[in-house]
Design a protein around this motif. Sequence first.
Motif, PDB file in Angstrom:
ATOM      1  N   ALA A 230       3.970  -0.790 -11.947  1.00 16.01           N
ATOM      2  CA  ALA A 230       4.573  -2.012 -12.493  1.00 16.01           C
ATOM      3  C   ALA A 230       5.949  -2.260 -11.884  1.00 16.01           C
ATOM      4  CB  ALA A 230       4.675  -1.901 -14.012  1.00 16.01           C
ATOM      5  N   GLU A 231       6.750  -1.220 -11.772  1.00 19.10           N
ATOM      6  CA  GLU A 231       8.080  -1.384 -11.180  1.00 19.10           C
ATOM      7  C   GLU A 231       7.973  -1.872  -9.743  1.00 19.10           C
ATOM      8  OE1 GLU A 231       9.869   2.424 -11.703  1.00 19.10           O
ATOM      9  OE2 GLU A 231      10.292   2.120 -13.843  1.00 19.10           O
ATOM     10  N   GLY A 232       6.961  -1.405  -9.042  1.00 18.36           N
ATOM     11  CA  GLY A 232       6.761  -1.853  -7.671  1.00 18.36           C
ATOM     12  C   GLY A 232       6.435  -3.327  -7.564  1.00 18.36           C
ATOM     13  N   PHE A 233       5.881  -3.890  -8.630  1.00 18.85           N
ATOM     14  CA  PHE A 233       5.579  -5.326  -8.659  1.00 18.85           C
ATOM     15  C   PHE A 233       6.744  -6.141  -9.225  1.00 18.85           C
ATOM     16  CE2 PHE A 233       0.942  -4.147  -8.605  1.00 18.85           C
ATOM     17  CZ  PHE A 233       0.607  -4.882  -7.477  1.00 18.85           C
ATOM     18  N   GLY A 234       7.856  -5.503  -9.517  1.00 22.47           N
ATOM     19  CA  GLY A 234       9.007  -6.227 -10.058  1.00 22.47           C
ATOM     20  C   GLY A 234       8.983  -6.366 -11.559  1.00 22.47           C
ATOM     21  N   CYS A 235       8.176  -5.530 -12.230  1.00 20.45           N
ATOM     22  CA  CYS A 235       8.081  -5.560 -13.689  1.00 20.45           C
ATOM     23  C   CYS A 235       8.852  -4.392 -14.291  1.00 20.45           C
ATOM     24  CB  CYS A 235       6.616  -5.460 -14.132  1.00 20.45           C
ATOM     25  SG  CYS A 235       5.562  -6.794 -13.528  1.00 20.45           S
ATOM     26  N   TYR A 236       9.011  -4.421 -15.585  1.00 17.17           N
ATOM     27  CA  TYR A 236       9.603  -3.309 -16.318  1.00 17.17           C
ATOM     28  C   TYR A 236       8.517  -2.262 -16.555  1.00 17.17           C
ATOM     29  CZ  TYR A 236      11.855  -0.728 -20.151  1.00 17.17           C
ATOM     30  OH  TYR A 236      12.401   0.239 -20.947  1.00 17.17           O
TER      31      TYR A 236
END
Length: 568
Positions: free
Chosen positions: A508-514
């Motif tokens: 998720a962080e890699g997709f710009g999410c928290y």
Amino acid sequence: MTVKVYERILDLFEAEGIDTIFGIPDPNFVHLFHLADERGWNVVSPHHEESAGFMAEAVSRMTGKAAVCIGTLGPGMANMAGAMMCAKVENSPVIFLGGQRARITEQRVRRGRIQFVKQSGLLEPSVKYAASIEYADQTDEIIREGLRKALTGVPGPVYIEYPSHVIQEELDVAAPLPPHRYRLVGQTAGQDKIDEAAELIRQAKQPVLLVGHGVHTSRAGASVKELADLMACPVVQTSGGTSFIEGLEDRTFPYGFSPSAVEAVVQSDLCLAIGTELGEPVHYGRGRHWLANEAVRKWVLIEQDPTAIGVNRPIDVPLVGDLRAVVPQLSAALKNTPRAATPELARWIEQDATRLAELAESAPSGMSPVHPARLVVEATKDFPADGILVRDGGATTIFGWTYTQCKPHDVVWNQNFGHLGTGLPYAVGASVADGGERPVLLITGDSSFQFQIAELETAARLKLPLVTVVAVDYAWGLEVGVYKRTFGQGSRETAVHWSKETRLDKVAEGFGCYGEYVDTDAEIAPAIKRAFASGKPGVIHVAVDPKANSEEMPSYDEFRTWYAEGMQ
């Protein structure tokens, strides 16, 4: 006025109140996408055409209107086929537009044609209507026929394609017609049948309202609330109709999973069914819990499709029409003679509230990894009624049926078809339809989540208030349980496990999410709160106990009765 075919297609959809489109633009569609964006439409490009179809279906469920998605010729439409089948089984009016090469390509005697297959014949069995705009001046009649078919009778998907040479042609046309000028809108039931149904309701001592998926997708909650107040009876949810109607939360009980619902059904002498097919999950309205009192129970069914009357069980009074029009008719007939409240209603309300509280208390806590029942309790205990709850997964959804503590007015999940991987696209589409205003909570299993995980980027790009709680057992949990029940404990569980190095929060962080990793129940609710506060879509990776996930699914015996051939 003179317009291009692609302009006219948008005009016709706008006349139906449609303003959202999903798909991946290709040369066939760039002009249509560009113009839709100029006109202020929601133009959403996901990462997979199947996701586009699921997102459109969610928009349809949240608006009560037809929705639109587009697939490029060949592989794009192949990718979309799964969403098409899903929309067919879920009774969702989605318009699938497909590009195609010029017809001269199809008619040539050639081999080795690039990005070409005869699509319509392959897709036709999955839709209510399939057609091709072969000539520019067919645009109005085919788009309108598609909308007519999608929205008449049992709603469902349609497929319309156009060869590449048609989209840029010009038309000289009048302003688009409003829907009521070319299709049946707001069909009412005959007054004689309304009066007959109203009299049965007045005479009933123990009526129940059986509310299905169609009440939510037609956005008819307010009118059903008025009718329920006049009937003063319990509301029984089908497994597909799990959205709670505002003002009826306390006396709405899930069929089969709540003792209050079972008692209300068993004792009922009249059932008014709204927005449901009376299918397997309610035992066709004639098996299991319905067996008691069958000899005296009367049935009133509100149904838009006359050919559906009496298919799964006999009906005493059919009310054929659009439930958005028929329910107010019935309320008007009962307005001056409201029923006194069913005597057992107060006890059933208290019993069901006690059931939920006891489930919250009894769900195993203090475990690491987390018990899946406790995950559901902690994830849902503070979720607001005006939020949008989305479900996905096998074992995770079964735990959710029993342990969910919130009663949202919008619950979206794939009940009839059971298509895994719909959760994230549904959540994105529902939030797009909502304008990104309300919080969206997706509770899913890790198997389901990974089907369409790329749509995290879509959620991040659109800045949607979406938090996904993933129950991670590093396995196909439901299938692990099947292995155990079939072959016994300790048997080899083939092809249902994967690496425990998987970290969905990091993805998720890699997709710009928290992203946040959780392995104790006390951390779940605070993690969800932090995710919503971050201003980004969030993913909470919750490590769940694999043994409990595969062996302790609640109400599993009830769930199995949906499938048991010969038992219904």
